[in-house]
Write a protein that holds these residues in place. Structure first.
Motif, short mmCIF file in Angstrom:
data_model
loop_
_atom_site.label_atom_id
_atom_site.label_comp_id
_atom_site.label_asym_id
_atom_site.label_seq_id
_atom_site.Cartn_x
_atom_site.Cartn_y
_atom_site.Cartn_z
N MET A 51 0.85 -1.18 0.00
CA MET A 51 0.00 0.00 0.00
C MET A 51 0.89 1.24 0.00
O MET A 51 1.86 1.33 0.73
N SER A 52 0.57 2.18 -0.82
CA SER A 52 1.33 3.42 -0.87
C SER A 52 0.60 4.49 -0.07
O SER A 52 -0.53 4.30 0.36
N HIS A 53 1.27 5.61 0.10
CA HIS A 53 0.66 6.71 0.84
C HIS A 53 1.30 8.02 0.40
O HIS A 53 2.37 8.02 -0.21
N PHE A 54 0.65 9.11 0.73
CA PHE A 54 1.23 10.41 0.45
C PHE A 54 2.32 10.68 1.47
O PHE A 54 2.12 10.51 2.67
N SER A 55 3.46 11.10 0.99
CA SER A 55 4.58 11.48 1.85
C SER A 55 4.74 12.98 1.80
O SER A 55 4.32 13.64 0.84
N GLU A 80 -4.73 26.12 -7.19
CA GLU A 80 -4.72 26.45 -5.76
C GLU A 80 -5.87 25.76 -5.05
O GLU A 80 -6.91 25.48 -5.64
N ASP A 81 -5.67 25.49 -3.74
CA ASP A 81 -6.68 24.85 -2.90
C ASP A 81 -7.27 23.62 -3.59
O ASP A 81 -8.43 23.58 -3.97
N HIS A 82 -6.44 22.62 -3.74
CA HIS A 82 -6.78 21.43 -4.52
C HIS A 82 -6.77 20.19 -3.62
O HIS A 82 -6.03 20.13 -2.64
N LEU A 83 -7.55 19.21 -3.98
CA LEU A 83 -7.60 17.94 -3.25
C LEU A 83 -6.84 16.90 -4.06
O LEU A 83 -7.23 16.57 -5.18
N LEU A 84 -5.72 16.40 -3.50
CA LEU A 84 -4.97 15.36 -4.19
C LEU A 84 -5.74 14.05 -4.11
O LEU A 84 -6.33 13.73 -3.08
N ILE A 85 -5.73 13.31 -5.20
CA ILE A 85 -6.48 12.06 -5.24
C ILE A 85 -5.52 10.88 -5.26
O ILE A 85 -4.33 11.01 -5.56
N ASN A 86 -6.06 9.72 -4.95
CA ASN A 86 -5.28 8.50 -4.94
C ASN A 86 -4.89 8.11 -6.36
O ASN A 86 -5.73 8.15 -7.26
N ILE A 144 -4.18 5.47 -9.31
CA ILE A 144 -4.97 4.30 -9.69
C ILE A 144 -4.55 3.09 -8.85
O ILE A 144 -3.37 2.81 -8.70
N ASP A 145 -5.53 2.41 -8.29
CA ASP A 145 -5.33 1.19 -7.50
C ASP A 145 -4.54 1.39 -6.22
O ASP A 145 -4.00 0.45 -5.66
N HIS A 146 -4.43 2.61 -5.75
CA HIS A 146 -3.76 2.84 -4.48
C HIS A 146 -4.81 3.25 -3.46
O HIS A 146 -5.77 3.93 -3.77
N ASN A 147 -4.59 2.83 -2.24
CA ASN A 147 -5.59 2.98 -1.20
C ASN A 147 -5.10 3.89 -0.10
O ASN A 147 -4.48 3.42 0.85
N HIS A 148 -5.28 5.18 -0.23
CA HIS A 148 -4.96 6.09 0.86
C HIS A 148 -5.87 7.30 0.81
O HIS A 148 -6.56 7.54 -0.16
N GLU A 149 -5.84 8.04 1.89
CA GLU A 149 -6.78 9.16 2.01
C GLU A 149 -6.42 10.30 1.07
O GLU A 149 -5.28 10.42 0.63
N LYS A 150 -7.41 11.11 0.76
CA LYS A 150 -7.19 12.30 -0.05
C LYS A 150 -6.58 13.37 0.85
O LYS A 150 -6.81 13.40 2.04
N VAL A 151 -5.79 14.25 0.23
CA VAL A 151 -5.09 15.28 1.00
C VAL A 151 -5.35 16.63 0.35
O VAL A 151 -5.16 16.80 -0.85
N LYS A 152 -5.75 17.62 1.16
CA LYS A 152 -5.96 18.98 0.66
C LYS A 152 -4.63 19.72 0.70
O LYS A 152 -3.91 19.69 1.69
N ASP A 204 -1.84 14.47 -8.09
CA ASP A 204 -1.15 13.68 -7.07
C ASP A 204 0.14 14.31 -6.53
O ASP A 204 0.89 13.66 -5.83
N ILE A 205 0.38 15.59 -6.86
CA ILE A 205 1.55 16.30 -6.35
C ILE A 205 1.13 17.70 -5.95
O ILE A 205 0.47 18.41 -6.73
N GLY A 206 1.50 18.11 -4.75
CA GLY A 206 1.14 19.44 -4.31
C GLY A 206 2.02 19.92 -3.17
O GLY A 206 2.95 19.25 -2.75
N PHE A 207 1.70 21.11 -2.71
CA PHE A 207 2.41 21.73 -1.60
C PHE A 207 1.39 22.17 -0.56
O PHE A 207 0.38 22.77 -0.89
N ARG A 208 1.70 21.88 0.69
CA ARG A 208 0.83 22.24 1.81
C ARG A 208 1.64 23.05 2.81
O ARG A 208 2.77 22.69 3.14
N PHE A 209 1.05 24.16 3.30
CA PHE A 209 1.73 25.00 4.27
C PHE A 209 1.64 24.37 5.65
O PHE A 209 0.56 24.00 6.11
#
Length: 91
Positions: free
Chosen positions: A1-5, A30-36, A38-46, A54-59
């Motif tokens: 299982m992968s995850h956002f790092s 701006e103000d985007h929700l990263l999605i999983n 394909i076939d990866h099971n982890h939560e979405k990240v704002k 699937d790539i972003g920057f969070r303060f």
């Protein structure tokens, strides 16, 4: 299982981050929700700034810097994540 790092950067100002990404010719959202991926099971990240789904920057308010947020197992850019951060920071 992968995850956002998350990887800490030295970037502290959103306008500078936006400008750097635009100079590097990324489609910035701006103000985007990263999605999983394909076939990866982890939560979405704002994230505050995204360059795709699937790539972003969070303060991080605790450290006062932006963090790169990405699934490193599905990273498909031609350069590694740490080099990518260096290029963005240099701009």
């Amino acid at each position: 299982m992968s995850h956002f790092s998350t990887i800490k950067t030295k970037i502290t100002k959103k306008p500078a981050l936006l400008e750097a990404l635009e100079i590097l010719q990324y489609d910035v959202q701006e103000d985007h929700l990263l999605i999983n991926p394909i076939d990866h099971n982890h939560e979405k990240v704002k994230v505050d700034v995204a360059i795709g789904n699937d790539i972003g920057f969070r303060f991080n308010e605790v450290t006062g810097v932006y963090e790169l947020v990405a699934d490193l197992q599905t990273w498909d850019h031609p350069i590694p994540p740490k080099r990518f951060i260096e290029k963005v920071t240099q701009q």
